[in-house]
Design a protein around this motif. Structure first.
Motif, PDB file in Angstrom:
ATOM      1  N   LYS A   1       0.828  -1.204   0.000  1.00  0.00           N
ATOM      2  CA  LYS A   1       0.000   0.000   0.000  1.00  0.00           C
ATOM      3  C   LYS A   1       0.865   1.257   0.000  1.00  0.00           C
ATOM      4  O   LYS A   1       0.578   2.227  -0.705  1.00  0.00           O
ATOM      5  N   LEU A   2       1.943   1.237   0.766  1.00  0.00           N
ATOM      6  CA  LEU A   2       2.866   2.362   0.763  1.00  0.00           C
ATOM      7  C   LEU A   2       3.430   2.610  -0.626  1.00  0.00           C
ATOM      8  O   LEU A   2       3.484   3.744  -1.104  1.00  0.00           O
ATOM      9  N   CYS A   3       3.861   1.538  -1.279  1.00  0.00           N
ATOM     10  CA  CYS A   3       4.462   1.649  -2.604  1.00  0.00           C
ATOM     11  C   CYS A   3       3.453   2.183  -3.619  1.00  0.00           C
ATOM     12  O   CYS A   3       3.754   3.106  -4.386  1.00  0.00           O
ATOM     13  N   ASP A   4       2.255   1.618  -3.603  1.00  0.00           N
ATOM     14  CA  ASP A   4       1.203   2.061  -4.533  1.00  0.00           C
ATOM     15  C   ASP A   4       0.915   3.546  -4.367  1.00  0.00           C
ATOM     16  O   ASP A   4       0.868   4.307  -5.345  1.00  0.00           O
ATOM     17  N   THR A   5       0.710   3.953  -3.132  1.00  0.00           N
ATOM     18  CA  THR A   5       0.294   5.329  -2.871  1.00  0.00           C
ATOM     19  C   THR A   5       1.416   6.317  -3.148  1.00  0.00           C
ATOM     20  O   THR A   5       1.187   7.378  -3.750  1.00  0.00           O
ATOM     21  N   LEU A   6       2.624   5.989  -2.722  1.00  0.00           N
ATOM     22  CA  LEU A   6       3.748   6.901  -2.950  1.00  0.00           C
ATOM     23  C   LEU A   6       3.942   7.179  -4.439  1.00  0.00           C
ATOM     24  O   LEU A   6       4.071   8.339  -4.851  1.00  0.00           O
ATOM     25  N   ILE A   7       3.936   6.140  -5.254  1.00  0.00           N
ATOM     26  CA  ILE A   7       4.196   6.332  -6.680  1.00  0.00           C
ATOM     27  C   ILE A   7       3.046   7.057  -7.357  1.00  0.00           C
ATOM     28  O   ILE A   7       3.253   7.895  -8.248  1.00  0.00           O
ATOM     29  N   GLU A   8       1.834   6.804  -6.921  1.00  0.00           N
ATOM     30  CA  GLU A   8       0.705   7.570  -7.452  1.00  0.00           C
ATOM     31  C   GLU A   8       0.885   9.054  -7.144  1.00  0.00           C
ATOM     32  O   GLU A   8       0.653   9.919  -7.992  1.00  0.00           O
ATOM     33  N   GLN A   9       1.338   9.367  -5.942  1.00  0.00           N
ATOM     34  CA  GLN A   9       1.547  10.757  -5.549  1.00  0.00           C
ATOM     35  C   GLN A   9       2.725  11.393  -6.291  1.00  0.00           C
ATOM     36  O   GLN A   9       2.787  12.613  -6.446  1.00  0.00           O
ATOM     37  N   MET A  10       3.664  10.574  -6.745  1.00  0.00           N
ATOM     38  CA  MET A  10       4.850  11.094  -7.435  1.00  0.00           C
ATOM     39  C   MET A  10       4.595  11.416  -8.901  1.00  0.00           C
ATOM     40  O   MET A  10       5.448  12.009  -9.571  1.00  0.00           O
ATOM     41  N   GLN A  11       3.435  11.055  -9.411  1.00  0.00           N
ATOM     42  CA  GLN A  11       3.158  11.234 -10.843  1.00  0.00           C
ATOM     43  C   GLN A  11       3.408  12.661 -11.340  1.00  0.00           C
ATOM     44  O   GLN A  11       3.983  12.849 -12.411  1.00  0.00           O
ATOM     45  N   PRO A  12       3.029  13.708 -10.597  1.00  0.00           N
ATOM     46  CA  PRO A  12       3.252  15.066 -11.117  1.00  0.00           C
ATOM     47  C   PRO A  12       4.682  15.589 -10.924  1.00  0.00           C
ATOM     48  O   PRO A  12       4.963  16.718 -11.313  1.00  0.00           O
ATOM     49  N   LEU A  13       5.566  14.817 -10.313  1.00  0.00           N
ATOM     50  CA  LEU A  13       6.868  15.337  -9.910  1.00  0.00           C
ATOM     51  C   LEU A  13       7.941  15.265 -10.994  1.00  0.00           C
ATOM     52  O   LEU A  13       9.051  15.739 -10.789  1.00  0.00           O
ATOM     53  N   ASP A  14       7.635  14.654 -12.142  1.00  0.00           N
ATOM     54  CA  ASP A  14       8.592  14.544 -13.245  1.00  0.00           C
ATOM     55  C   ASP A  14       9.877  13.855 -12.792  1.00  0.00           C
ATOM     56  O   ASP A  14      10.977  14.390 -12.926  1.00  0.00           O
ATOM     57  N   THR A  15       9.727  12.662 -12.246  1.00  0.00           N
ATOM     58  CA  THR A  15      10.865  11.883 -11.775  1.00  0.00           C
ATOM     59  C   THR A  15      11.081  10.664 -12.667  1.00  0.00           C
ATOM     60  O   THR A  15      10.220  10.312 -13.481  1.00  0.00           O
ATOM     61  N   THR A  16      12.219  10.020 -12.492  1.00  0.00           N
ATOM     62  CA  THR A  16      12.449   8.681 -13.021  1.00  0.00           C
ATOM     63  C   THR A  16      12.676   7.766 -11.821  1.00  0.00           C
ATOM     64  O   THR A  16      13.425   8.115 -10.906  1.00  0.00           O
ATOM     65  N   ILE A  17      12.014   6.624 -11.818  1.00  0.00           N
ATOM     66  CA  ILE A  17      12.098   5.686 -10.698  1.00  0.00           C
ATOM     67  C   ILE A  17      13.057   4.558 -11.052  1.00  0.00           C
ATOM     68  O   ILE A  17      12.936   3.927 -12.105  1.00  0.00           O
ATOM     69  N   VAL A  18      14.003   4.317 -10.165  1.00  0.00           N
ATOM     70  CA  VAL A  18      15.033   3.304 -10.373  1.00  0.00           C
ATOM     71  C   VAL A  18      14.871   2.205  -9.326  1.00  0.00           C
ATOM     72  O   VAL A  18      14.639   2.494  -8.150  1.00  0.00           O
ATOM     73  N   SER A  19      14.981   0.945  -9.743  1.00  0.00           N
ATOM     74  CA  SER A  19      14.967  -0.155  -8.789  1.00  0.00           C
ATOM     75  C   SER A  19      15.683  -1.350  -9.422  1.00  0.00           C
ATOM     76  O   SER A  19      16.297  -1.217 -10.482  1.00  0.00           O
ATOM     77  N   GLY A  20      15.595  -2.520  -8.761  1.00  0.00           N
ATOM     78  CA  GLY A  20      16.416  -3.648  -9.160  1.00  0.00           C
ATOM     79  C   GLY A  20      15.718  -4.816  -9.809  1.00  0.00           C
ATOM     80  O   GLY A  20      16.325  -5.881  -9.973  1.00  0.00           O
ATOM     81  N   LEU A  21      14.424  -4.665 -10.172  1.00  0.00           N
ATOM     82  CA  LEU A  21      13.655  -5.696 -10.873  1.00  0.00           C
ATOM     83  C   LEU A  21      13.538  -6.988 -10.078  1.00  0.00           C
ATOM     84  O   LEU A  21      13.229  -8.039 -10.622  1.00  0.00           O
ATOM     85  N   ALA A  22      13.779  -6.934  -8.775  1.00  0.00           N
ATOM     86  CA  ALA A  22      13.695  -8.131  -7.929  1.00  0.00           C
ATOM     87  C   ALA A  22      12.252  -8.346  -7.475  1.00  0.00           C
ATOM     88  O   ALA A  22      11.372  -7.504  -7.681  1.00  0.00           O
TER      89      ALA A  22
END
Length: 363
Positions: free
Chosen positions: A128-149
């Motif tokens: 739930k934290l992950c879902d909500t945080l990324i939804e909130q980040m939509q207007p911030l013009d970011t690129t999200i990096v992670s490890g595909l794990a």
């Protein structure tokens, strides 16, 4: 541009990023390194005779030609450390890879780069934290990096795709495979809205030490690393420690004190290794980014620390809802009536929930 010499340097046994930098400082170019005799190379500080002999032996040629053929066939971008396309934030790290292999369309030098990492065994709280945080980040013009794990990593990529945020997966192996294989479909979509990045050539073994090496790239190419859920040991905490060593910001979501996969986040916060955040507004405040005028999704308040596993399960169901009827709670929890009644009573007496007329409940 032909990157034969640059790839060749990475194929030589004993030549890692630090040794290669020493060689470049003294020789001036990769081509000059490969053409210098062993006795001269061995005089360079940090270069032993074994490494010097490996360079002079030319044993790297067959492997280099094979890699060049693979790169050309699959239209993979080779990013040399002096390239303008090479992630400049990563370049500033002393152990940055000399060569990266990249496939995708994301800008690796975007102004706002955010790494999101966490446990492979995410709970409903972490999801739930992950879902909500990324939804909130939509207007911030970011690129999200992670490890595909598994776990938080793949959820970060999936949610970024859902909300049309570019997302880059950093791999612990070459671009000739996807590990785990179950993430192949997501990886394919990321090529159209992000990309896949690695320092490992094709045919690399899936060695355990590859993944901490991958984590330094995740930390190094980002402005901030966010740990959503993590135990006290694991890759997420390694990534956070590396980010701290690079003087990058680290954030973590707190969790209940008795929850295994919140223990790592709570430890990072307690020891001042991470800033406590609850949502994208907290992230914007910390990074001095202009927050969107209207925040999407819900803000997740801190969980009461004394919730047990069953109470947490019910609390997360009620969270974000104005009020919920007893029938909906019963269907969701699927507990015996006696157990549900006892848990509701305990949570109400402890001030975690409130009962309303009509057998309705709310946080």
């Amino acid at each position: 541009m032909n990157f034969y010499h640059q790839i060749a340097l990475t194929k030589i046994k004993g030549v890692g990023p630090k040794t290669a930098r020493a060689l470049l400082t003294h020789c001036g170019s990769v081509q000059e390194i490969l053409e210098t005799n062993a006795s001269t190379l061995a005089k360079i500080p940090g270069v032993n005779s074994r490494t010097a002999n490996e360079i002079a032996s030319k044993n790297y040629q067959e492997a280099t030609e094979k890699e060049m053929a693979f790169v050309e066939k699959h239209q993979i971008k080779v990013l040399w450390i002096d390239n303008s396309d090479y992630p400049q934030k990563l370049r500033n790290c002393e152990d940055a890879p000399l060569v990266l292999y990249y496939k995708g369309n994301a800008d690796l030098n975007k102004e706002r780069m955010v790494s999101i990492v966490g446990t492979r065994n995410a709970t409903s709280y972490g999801r739930k934290l992950c879902d909500t945080l990324i939804e909130q980040m939509q207007p911030l013009d970011t690129t999200i990096v992670s490890g595909l794990a598994y776990g938080i990593d793949i959820m970060a990529h999936k949610n970024a795709l859902l909300h049309r945020i570019p997302t880059v997966g950093v791999l612990g192996h070459g671009l000739d495979r996807i590990y785990p294989a179950t993430h192949r479909e997501i990886a394919s979509k990321m090529l159209q809205q992000g990309g896949l990045l690695t320092e490992f050539p094709s045919d690399s073994n899936l060695d355990r030490q590859n993944f901490p090496m991958r984590n330094r790239i995740i930390a190094g190419m980002s402005d901030v690393t966010i740990v959503i859920e993590a135990a006290t040991k694991g890759g997420a905490l390694i990534t956070a420690e590396i980010a701290n060593s690079y003087n990058r910001d680290v954030c973590a979501f707190p969790g209940a004190i008795d929850q295994l996969y919140s223990a790592g986040c709570n430890y990072l916060i307690k020891t001042n290794r991470a800033h406590l955040i609850r949502d994208a507004k907290d992230l914007c405040y910390l990074m001095n980014w202009e927050a969107p005028e209207k925040q999407t999704g819900i803000q997740l308040p801190l969980l009461p620390p004394e919730l047990n596993k069953d109470q947490l399960h019910l609390y997360l169901f009620l969270q974000g809802k104005q009020q919920v009827g007893i029938d909906d709670i019963t269907r969701y929890c699927n507990w015996p009536q006696s157990k549900l009644a006892m848990i509701l009573l305990e949570m109400e007496m402890n001030g975690h929930i409130t009962s309303l007329p009509g057998k309705m409940y709310k946080i």
